[in-house]
Design a protein around this motif. Sequence first.
Motif, PDB file in Angstrom:
ATOM      1  N   ILE A  80      24.373  54.908  41.760  1.00 33.20           N
ATOM      2  CA  ILE A  80      25.186  53.867  42.392  1.00 33.20           C
ATOM      3  C   ILE A  80      25.185  54.053  43.910  1.00 33.20           C
ATOM      4  O   ILE A  80      25.064  53.088  44.662  1.00 33.20           O
ATOM      5  N   ARG A  81      25.322  55.290  44.355  1.00 28.12           N
ATOM      6  CA  ARG A  81      25.352  55.570  45.796  1.00 28.12           C
ATOM      7  C   ARG A  81      23.996  55.368  46.461  1.00 28.12           C
ATOM      8  O   ARG A  81      23.916  55.138  47.665  1.00 28.12           O
ATOM      9  N   SER A  82      22.941  55.428  45.688  1.00 26.25           N
ATOM     10  CA  SER A  82      21.590  55.310  46.230  1.00 26.25           C
ATOM     11  C   SER A  82      21.301  53.877  46.668  1.00 26.25           C
ATOM     12  O   SER A  82      21.808  52.925  46.079  1.00 26.25           O
ATOM     13  N   ASP A  83      20.476  53.738  47.686  1.00 25.81           N
ATOM     14  CA  ASP A  83      20.124  52.384  48.119  1.00 25.81           C
ATOM     15  C   ASP A  83      18.679  52.017  47.771  1.00 25.81           C
ATOM     16  O   ASP A  83      18.149  51.027  48.242  1.00 25.81           O
ATOM     17  N   TRP A  84      18.049  52.809  46.904  1.00 25.15           N
ATOM     18  CA  TRP A  84      16.690  52.477  46.481  1.00 25.15           C
ATOM     19  C   TRP A  84      16.732  51.443  45.357  1.00 25.15           C
ATOM     20  O   TRP A  84      17.713  51.316  44.646  1.00 25.15           O
ATOM     21  N   VAL A  85      15.672  50.704  45.240  1.00 21.14           N
ATOM     22  CA  VAL A  85      15.577  49.657  44.224  1.00 21.14           C
ATOM     23  C   VAL A  85      15.340  50.318  42.862  1.00 21.14           C
ATOM     24  O   VAL A  85      14.386  51.065  42.684  1.00 21.14           O
ATOM     25  N   ASP A  86      16.197  50.045  41.923  1.00 23.45           N
ATOM     26  CA  ASP A  86      16.116  50.623  40.584  1.00 23.45           C
ATOM     27  C   ASP A  86      15.420  49.629  39.661  1.00 23.45           C
ATOM     28  O   ASP A  86      15.965  48.571  39.355  1.00 23.45           O
ATOM     29  N   LEU A  87      14.232  49.976  39.225  1.00 24.59           N
ATOM     30  CA  LEU A  87      13.460  49.094  38.354  1.00 24.59           C
ATOM     31  C   LEU A  87      13.605  49.453  36.873  1.00 24.59           C
ATOM     32  O   LEU A  87      12.878  48.931  36.035  1.00 24.59           O
ATOM     33  N   SER A  88      14.559  50.317  36.564  1.00 20.76           N
ATOM     34  CA  SER A  88      14.777  50.702  35.181  1.00 20.76           C
ATOM     35  C   SER A  88      15.454  49.571  34.415  1.00 20.76           C
ATOM     36  O   SER A  88      15.861  48.564  34.991  1.00 20.76           O
ATOM     37  N   ARG A  89      15.656  49.757  33.126  1.00 21.54           N
ATOM     38  CA  ARG A  89      16.311  48.750  32.290  1.00 21.54           C
ATOM     39  C   ARG A  89      17.757  48.510  32.716  1.00 21.54           C
ATOM     40  O   ARG A  89      18.334  47.470  32.417  1.00 21.54           O
ATOM     41  N   LEU A  90      18.337  49.449  33.447  1.00 24.78           N
ATOM     42  CA  LEU A  90      19.726  49.318  33.891  1.00 24.78           C
ATOM     43  C   LEU A  90      19.824  48.910  35.368  1.00 24.78           C
ATOM     44  O   LEU A  90      20.924  48.826  35.915  1.00 24.78           O
ATOM     45  N   GLY A  91      18.697  48.648  35.984  1.00 20.88           N
ATOM     46  CA  GLY A  91      18.675  48.326  37.407  1.00 20.88           C
ATOM     47  C   GLY A  91      19.567  47.162  37.792  1.00 20.88           C
ATOM     48  O   GLY A  91      20.247  47.207  38.824  1.00 20.88           O
ATOM     49  N   ASN A  92      19.587  46.120  36.970  1.00 20.21           N
ATOM     50  CA  ASN A  92      20.437  44.962  37.279  1.00 20.21           C
ATOM     51  C   ASN A  92      21.922  45.318  37.225  1.00 20.21           C
ATOM     52  O   ASN A  92      22.723  44.786  38.000  1.00 20.21           O
TER      53      ASN A  92
END
Length: 149
Positions: A80-92
Amino acid sequence: MYKLNFDAAVFEDMTALGIGVIIRNDRGRVMVASSSKSHAVVDNEEAEVLVCRKALEFVVDAGFSELIVEGGNANVMHSIRSDWVDLSRLGNLYDDIRCLAACLRRVDFHSIRHCANGVAHSLARYARNLSEDIVWLEDSPPPALEALF
């Protein structure tokens, strides 16, 4: 500043998820608490992310603007604290949480040990037998009294 603690309880036998949320002021006084049930999840990470999103929706609707958010899954809180784009299934879901957090004037996310999150966990377990959400306003929730004191 207010402190929001949240936790999830997975009820595998019921294919359901228990959600516990509590917000306290700087003196530890309960401002609002809730216990609710949701649909089943795949794993603990999904449970924590869903509960965090629901907790933030709750606080935005309730009008809180400065929060310390504490959850028991260090990986989730780090993501949550990270500002990288999360492309995992939970990214949205992570994006939803960041978007909700942006609605607040100030928010800090921290991970805490499970034993320090007893009140939220008690509220999440209490949801097992609920048919509708329960909210306690400025009152100590009976299902969590032992953990609270």
